[in-house]
Design a protein around this motif. Structure first.
Motif, PDB file in Angstrom:
ATOM      1  N   ASP A   1       0.702  -1.129   0.062  1.00 59.82           N
ATOM      2  CA  ASP A   1      -0.014  -0.081   0.029  1.00 59.82           C
ATOM      3  C   ASP A   1       0.893   1.245   0.103  1.00 59.82           C
TER       4      ASP A   1
ATOM      5  N   GLU B   1       2.443   1.842  -3.363  1.00 59.30           N
ATOM      6  CA  GLU B   1       1.435   2.293  -4.089  1.00 59.30           C
ATOM      7  C   GLU B   1       1.246   3.723  -4.207  1.00 59.30           C
ATOM      8  N   GLN B   2       1.248   4.290  -2.911  1.00 57.64           N
ATOM      9  CA  GLN B   2       1.381   5.784  -2.636  1.00 57.64           C
ATOM     10  C   GLN B   2       2.514   6.562  -3.235  1.00 57.64           C
ATOM     11  N   TYR B   3       3.543   5.636  -2.903  1.00 57.11           N
ATOM     12  CA  TYR B   3       4.924   6.380  -3.614  1.00 57.11           C
ATOM     13  C   TYR B   3       4.824   6.555  -5.391  1.00 57.11           C
TER      14      TYR B   3
ATOM     15  N   ALA C   1       2.182   6.887  -6.710  1.00 60.17           N
ATOM     16  CA  ALA C   1       1.055   7.951  -7.030  1.00 60.17           C
ATOM     17  C   ALA C   1       1.682   9.309  -7.000  1.00 60.17           C
ATOM     18  N   SER C   2       2.737   9.332  -6.042  1.00 63.10           N
ATOM     19  CA  SER C   2       3.316  10.890  -5.767  1.00 63.10           C
ATOM     20  C   SER C   2       4.460  11.010  -6.575  1.00 63.10           C
TER      21      SER C   2
END
Lengths: 268, 386
Positions: free
Chosen positions: B193, B196-198, B200-201
């Motif tokens: 998770d 995934e955030q990494y 996205a940013s």
């Protein structure tokens, strides 16, 4: 340059390393931090009984207990700092192999731990000065400069030793022997007046001996028996030799450390 | 030097280690060598040979290789722990300075003290750590233990705490060595998770691993290095296959034709692709292969346990199945014990030895155990008590 060295990140790391060092040092002991004061006090007690009461190596120097204690405290600072730094790069090998941090911070944190100890020990010195009715003169303001000289000398040696220790583990034993030799060559436990005059000059070329005698002169007593480098050479140009040696130690240590720092991770 | 889309550019990087024949950590040894007229008693070991590649921003880049291939050395050079002997590395954005979780953790300190120490290694001062502290602890789910010494933590708790601090690092490029090898399923999911955030940013992750499963699951691109050379770079599936080939070569498994063109799909009883089955459930295996593979007379299919045992094998010729076109399905009831399995399949001509195509590493699937725990063993044999 200075602001980069003492950036926010480096300051945070430095303070955390020093904190950890202190926490771990007295871990599991009942008296904890009190040992920082108790240890030098007890050591001083032993040396005081032997050298001030039994052997009487003071040779009539006024306030000899304070004279003795100050010498022990300064020498302890020098040995603490150099021996702790010596093994510090190898001791922190886990960090050096796995994270990119400025290598000098490790030496710097050992030096700050030693400085904190020095501060605590100087508190003991002040207490003994009060008990001994030592008259404080304006000279005492020179003491910080003398401490700075010892610090820079020890720092240069520490940088060299810690970097050399990565490659040559013999350094640890050699330094132990040198310190033992230095302990007797430096006038810590005795008055310099018991030494023949021509050797006094030689002895005072050692920055530790010169700084220690100057510190005693500024803090304890200006009695003629407190021989300083200025008195021994009568103000000749030789008096700068110890300071040149400090400079050589510092620059040499920095240069050697810098040349080795990049390969610490591979060599440890 | 580095364009807008490039996170890391590695240009012709080589690394040579000097390995002394006998470790020269005594002065006597060094002196003796000097008197020998500077005769060097170390040998040079070339760990990386002229490596060049780029990692784009926002990529999840995998570096794989066998033990001793140079992948960890490369990672240390990327992280700035080693300096390259030759070549240069250009990066845009800040790199994490560590390659492992929990570097500098001290067993004698409490969890709380370790959080501050580890934070300081990442460049955070006390005030900043105070602000993050609660988040770190709650992410790691170990609120109750923070005032206990780290040596009393389970390894899972240590990893959770370390990971929870590491992800606070304000860096654009995260560099990790074998991080997902530890931790349970739930923790791995948490890691994913975060990754995934990494993504996205638009932050970049470089992961070193020798687990091909991870490469296939997470990486958007991967690179295989062997003996200090780049052997393959690009699509993670290709890289993973190359890596398997390399291992098979090393194992001397004879005449296995990889780069197989056989496509294998696993379908559950609801008609959907699935890689998880219960004990005694039925899987339908759909095989297909390109039309240009002519002369296929026999098809072999096997269920391998990942630990290497062939659990079950069957072919078409023995069962008298007629082949009509370039596809075929087979249903197998999984009377197997819980574990990880994969499918192997081969296309054969007339004789037994005429291999047309063989797929060594087909899709993996998991057989999950039931809660009853009333049966044990590798397989589930039919059994009745009398």
């Amino acid at each position: 340059m200075f602001s980069r060295i003492f950036s926010k990140q480096n300051r945070a790391l430095l303070s955390e390393l020093v904190r950890t060092d202190f926490k771990l040092r007295y871990q599991g002991s009942v008296l904890g931090y009190a040992w920082s004061l108790l240890r030098p006090l007890m050591l001083f007690g032993i040396l005081y009984v032997i050298f001030a009461l039994v052997i009487k190596s003071g040779d009539g120097i006024p306030h000899f207990p304070v004279y003795l204690l100050l010498g022990i405290v300064l020498w302890t600072f020098f040995t603490d700092m150099t021996t702790q730094s010596l093994g510090s790069i190898v001791g922190r090998g886990d960090l050096i192999r796995k994270i990119r941090i400025p290598r000098w911070i490790i030496i710097f944190s050992s030096s700050i731990s030693a400085l904190i100890n020095l501060g605590l020990n100087l508190v003991v010195v002040i207490v003994v000065m009060v008990i001994n009715h030592v008259a404080i003169t304006g000279n005492i303001f020179l003491l910080p400069l003398i401490l700075l000289e010892i610090y820079l000398f020890a720092l240069g040696i520490s940088l060299f030793l810690s970097a050399a220790f990565v490659k040559f583990r013999d350094i640890g034993y050699i330094w132990e022997v040198i310190l033992q030799l230095g302990f007797y060559l430096t006038p810590i436990l005795y008055s310099m007046t018991i030494i023949p005059e021509k050797y006094q000059k030689l002895q005072l070329l050692n920055p530790m001996a010169q700084a220690m005698q100057d510190a005693r002169y500024t803090v304890v007593s200006q009695h003629p028996k407190v021989i300083t480098i200025a008195r021994a050479f009568d103000g000749g140009w030789y008096t700068v030799i110890p300071f040149v040696l400090v400079g050589i130690a510092l620059v040499g240590g920095l240069v050697y450390f810098k040349s080795q720092a990049d390969s610490f991770a591979e060599n440890i | 030097m580095v364009d807008d889309n490039t996170a890391i550019r590695v240009e012709h990087v080589s690394k040579t280690f000097k390995l002394p024949h006998e470790r020269q950590s005594s002065i006597k040894g060094a002196l003796i060598n000097t008197f020998k007229g500077g005769k060097r008693t170390y040998e040079k070991q070339q760990v990386l040979n002229d490596i060049s590649f780029e990692v784009k921003k926002g990529e999840f880049f995998g570096i794989v290789g066998r033990n001793g291939s140079g992948k960890s050395t490369l990672l240390k050079i990327l992280a700035g722990i080693y300096s390259p002997t030759k070549g240069a590395i250009h990066t845009s954005g800040k790199l994490t300075p560590f390659i492992e979780l929990g570097v500098g953790f001290n067993m004698e300190l409490t969890g709380r003290e370790n959080v501050y120490l580890n934070g300081a290694l990442l460049g955070f001062n006390r005030t900043e750590m105070d602000a993050m502290y609660d988040d770190i602890v709650s992410f790691a789910e170990i609120e109750r233990f923070m005032d206990q010494k780290l040596k009393n933590y389970s390894s899972g708790m240590q990893v959770r705490l370390a990971f929870s601090i590491a992800i606070r690092a304000q860096s654009d490029i995260l560099i990790l060595d074998e991080v997902l090898a530890v931790g349970d399923e739930a923790f791995q999911q948490k890691c994913i998770d975060v990754f995934e955030q990494y993504k996205a940013s638009n932050r970049t992750v470089v992961l070193v691993t020798h687990d091909m499963e991870q490469v296939r699951r997470f990486c958007s691109r991967a690179m295989l290095i062997n003996n200090g050379d780049v052997l393959a770079i690009g699509d993670p599936n290709n890289v993973a296959r190359k890596y398997s080939e390399l291992n098979i070569q090393k194992l001397n498994t004879a005449d296995s034709v990889d780069n197989s063109a056989i496509d294998i799909r696993l379908i559950n009883d609801q008609g959907k692709t699935s890689h998880t089955y219960g004990v005694n459930e039925t899987v339908t295996i759909q095989l297909s292969w390109p039309l240009d593979l002519k002369g296929v007379k026999n098809i072999g299919l096997g269920v391998m346990k990942n630990s290497g045992e062939l659990m079950f094998g069957v072919n078409t010729i023995g069962k008298g199945v007629q082949l009509k076109d370039n596809q075929l399905s087979s249903s197998i009831k999984l009377d197997l014990g819980p574990g990880k399995y994969h499918i192997i399949a081969g296309l054969f001509g007339d004789s037994r030895n005429a291999t047309i195509d063989f797929r060594e590493n087909g899709p993996e699937f998991i057989v999950k155990g039931n809660d009853k725990n009333d049966e044990e063993g590798l397989v589930r044999l039919k059994n009745e008590w009398h």
